[in-house]
Design a protein around this motif. Structure first.
Motif, short mmCIF file in Angstrom:
data_model
loop_
_atom_site.label_atom_id
_atom_site.label_comp_id
_atom_site.label_asym_id
_atom_site.label_seq_id
_atom_site.Cartn_x
_atom_site.Cartn_y
_atom_site.Cartn_z
N LEU A 1 57.07 64.91 58.76
CA LEU A 1 56.32 66.12 59.14
C LEU A 1 57.21 67.36 59.15
N GLU A 2 58.54 67.17 59.20
CA GLU A 2 59.43 68.33 59.22
C GLU A 2 59.45 69.08 57.90
N VAL A 3 58.98 68.44 56.82
CA VAL A 3 58.97 69.13 55.52
C VAL A 3 57.58 69.64 55.17
N LEU A 4 56.62 69.50 56.10
CA LEU A 4 55.27 69.99 55.86
C LEU A 4 55.01 71.24 56.69
N PRO A 5 54.36 72.24 56.13
CA PRO A 5 54.10 73.49 56.87
C PRO A 5 52.90 73.35 57.82
N LEU A 6 53.12 72.73 58.96
CA LEU A 6 52.04 72.50 59.91
C LEU A 6 51.64 73.82 60.59
N ASN A 7 50.34 74.02 60.75
CA ASN A 7 49.88 75.20 61.46
C ASN A 7 49.64 74.87 62.94
N LYS A 8 49.22 75.86 63.70
CA LYS A 8 49.07 75.69 65.15
C LYS A 8 48.05 74.62 65.51
N SER A 9 46.91 74.59 64.81
CA SER A 9 45.87 73.61 65.14
C SER A 9 46.35 72.19 64.84
N MET B 1 65.88 60.38 52.09
CA MET B 1 64.50 60.47 51.62
C MET B 1 63.88 61.82 51.95
N ILE B 2 64.17 62.32 53.15
CA ILE B 2 63.57 63.58 53.57
C ILE B 2 64.08 64.74 52.71
N LEU B 3 65.33 64.67 52.28
CA LEU B 3 65.87 65.72 51.43
C LEU B 3 65.12 65.79 50.10
N ALA B 4 64.82 64.62 49.52
CA ALA B 4 64.06 64.59 48.27
C ALA B 4 62.62 65.06 48.51
N ALA B 5 62.04 64.69 49.66
CA ALA B 5 60.68 65.12 49.99
C ALA B 5 60.62 66.63 50.18
N LEU B 6 61.70 67.21 50.71
CA LEU B 6 61.75 68.67 50.91
C LEU B 6 61.64 69.40 49.58
N ILE B 7 62.24 68.85 48.54
CA ILE B 7 62.19 69.49 47.21
C ILE B 7 60.76 69.59 46.72
N VAL B 8 59.98 68.51 46.90
CA VAL B 8 58.58 68.53 46.48
C VAL B 8 57.80 69.58 47.27
N SER B 9 58.05 69.66 48.58
CA SER B 9 57.34 70.64 49.42
C SER B 9 57.67 72.06 49.01
N GLU B 10 58.95 72.33 48.71
CA GLU B 10 59.34 73.68 48.29
C GLU B 10 58.78 74.01 46.91
N ALA B 11 58.69 73.03 46.03
CA ALA B 11 58.08 73.27 44.72
C ALA B 11 56.60 73.61 44.87
N LYS B 12 55.91 72.91 45.77
CA LYS B 12 54.50 73.24 46.04
C LYS B 12 54.36 74.65 46.60
N CYS B 13 55.25 74.98 47.52
CA CYS B 13 55.23 76.31 48.13
C CYS B 13 55.42 77.39 47.06
N GLU B 14 56.34 77.16 46.14
CA GLU B 14 56.61 78.14 45.08
C GLU B 14 55.44 78.24 44.11
#
Length: 351
Positions: A257-265, A1-14
């Protein structure tokens, strides 16, 4: 599931690199997906993909002549035949469902309908019945929905129109207001957020929404375990409490949460929740040094727990046989390695 979720996160990033072009995500909800799998159709699909005859015969025998009875008010009904649905809890059930809807995914990929990052196709990140459609072209997305509807009719699958949602990642509200799609006789209009593979996808504050959801779920899980002695003072041994926390609460706190770009706060929010729980298990006052809290339990900071999940995900990408994920990794490291919102950001050290 996380691998498929990573694709969505990278598409958003792009997509953020081209803000004038919207990225559209539609998550599709199948009604009682595993319960409507036709035994005849799944056996045909197994034959089409060239499954060994002995394996095909075993699967046929597993589902041939299945019957069931209903117990109600102390009485038992006559037995009736079961002609659809995969076995609940069966080891083969997820695999059989993937084969059941694989023709749809293969057609979308072969026709190149959907989002592409360079020459890497990312149009339909899917795990079992959690189907997502990604495209930066609204007209192309309508073609994808029409293809999905045709396969759903052929495979006797009903799509829930109200639970099928669309999210448009764009800063232009004028673009969102003009978009709509058709799925059979139902209209689909953009909404503020949707859920895919247990992760909230939203056009605004996606990370914050997921953090709130994860902390709320972890807190509810802790409350449910209070009766076991997971309450600190006069409770179970702190080491045992931490082991329970590791097994039942941390996975729910950090899922996805490993596929989300969390910031310091945002990581600070996780850290405060994590350290407060560890203090509570040991009945330590809030002024106790953080290092002591970790040292007495042999616990890891929440950042280290996240890093473990990052490394595990990276290992899964490298070791799997999925060429799409490997091509995505190589492309992002070469082209997008300086983007801090990408999982493959070079400065993380994972490259």
């Amino acid at each position: 599931m996380i691998l498929a979720a990573l694709i969505v996160s990278e598409a958003k990033c792009e997509s953020k690199l081209t803000p004038l072009i919207p990225l559209c995500l539609i998550t599709v909800d199948s009604m009682k997906a595993f319960d409507v799998v036709s035994h005849v159709i799944v056996l045909d699909k197994l034959y089409e993909i060239g499954v060994h005859p002995k394996i095909w015969t075993i699967v046929r025998d597993l589902y041939d002549g299945m019957t069931s009875k209903v117990r109600w008010a102390g009485a038992i009904s006559p037995k009736f035949n079961i002609l659809q649905g995969v076995r609940q809890g069966g080891i083969l059930s997820p695999l059989l469902y993937k084969i059941y809807n694989n023709n749809l995914l293969m057609e979308l990929q072969e026709t190149r309908l959907g989002f592409r990052m360079g020459n890497v196709y990312l149009g339909c990140p899917t795990c079992a019945d959690d189907i997502a459609l990604l495209s930066s072209n609204p007209n192309e997305l309508q073609c994808m929905l029409s293809t999905l509807h045709r396969h759903a009719v052929q495979d006797r699958v009903s799509i829930h129109p109200k639970k099928t949602k669309a999210v448009v990642f764009s800063k232009s509200n004028s673009i969102k207001s003009t978009l709509s799609w058709k799925l059979g006789d139902s209209d689909i209009s953009p909404s503020n957020q949707t859920v895919h593979l247990g992760i909230l996808r939203s056009e605004l504050k996606e990370n914050n929404l997921n953090l709130e959801d994860r902390i709320s779920l972890a807190r509810r899980t802790m409350y449910a375990l209070i009766s076991t002695g997971l309450h600190g003072s006069n409770g179970i041994n702190p080491i045992v409490a931490y082991k329970i926390y590791q097994s039942y609460i941390l996975p729910k706190l950090l899922f996805g949460l490993e596929v989300l770009p969390l910031n310091k706060s945002q990581i600070d929010i996780l850290r405060k929740f994590h350290i407060s729980n560890l203090r509570r298990f040991q009945s330590l006052p809030t002024r106790t040094a953080t290092e002591i809290v970790y040292l007495l339990l042999g616990a890891l900071p929440v950042e280290a727990e996240l890093h473990k999940r990052h490394l595990s995900l990276l290992y899964n990408i490298i070791s799997c046989n999925n060429s799409t994920l490997k091509n995505l990794m190589m492309r992002q490291l070469a082209v997008n390695g300086e983007n801090q919102e990408s999982f493959f950001w070079s400065n993380t050290g994972y490259s």
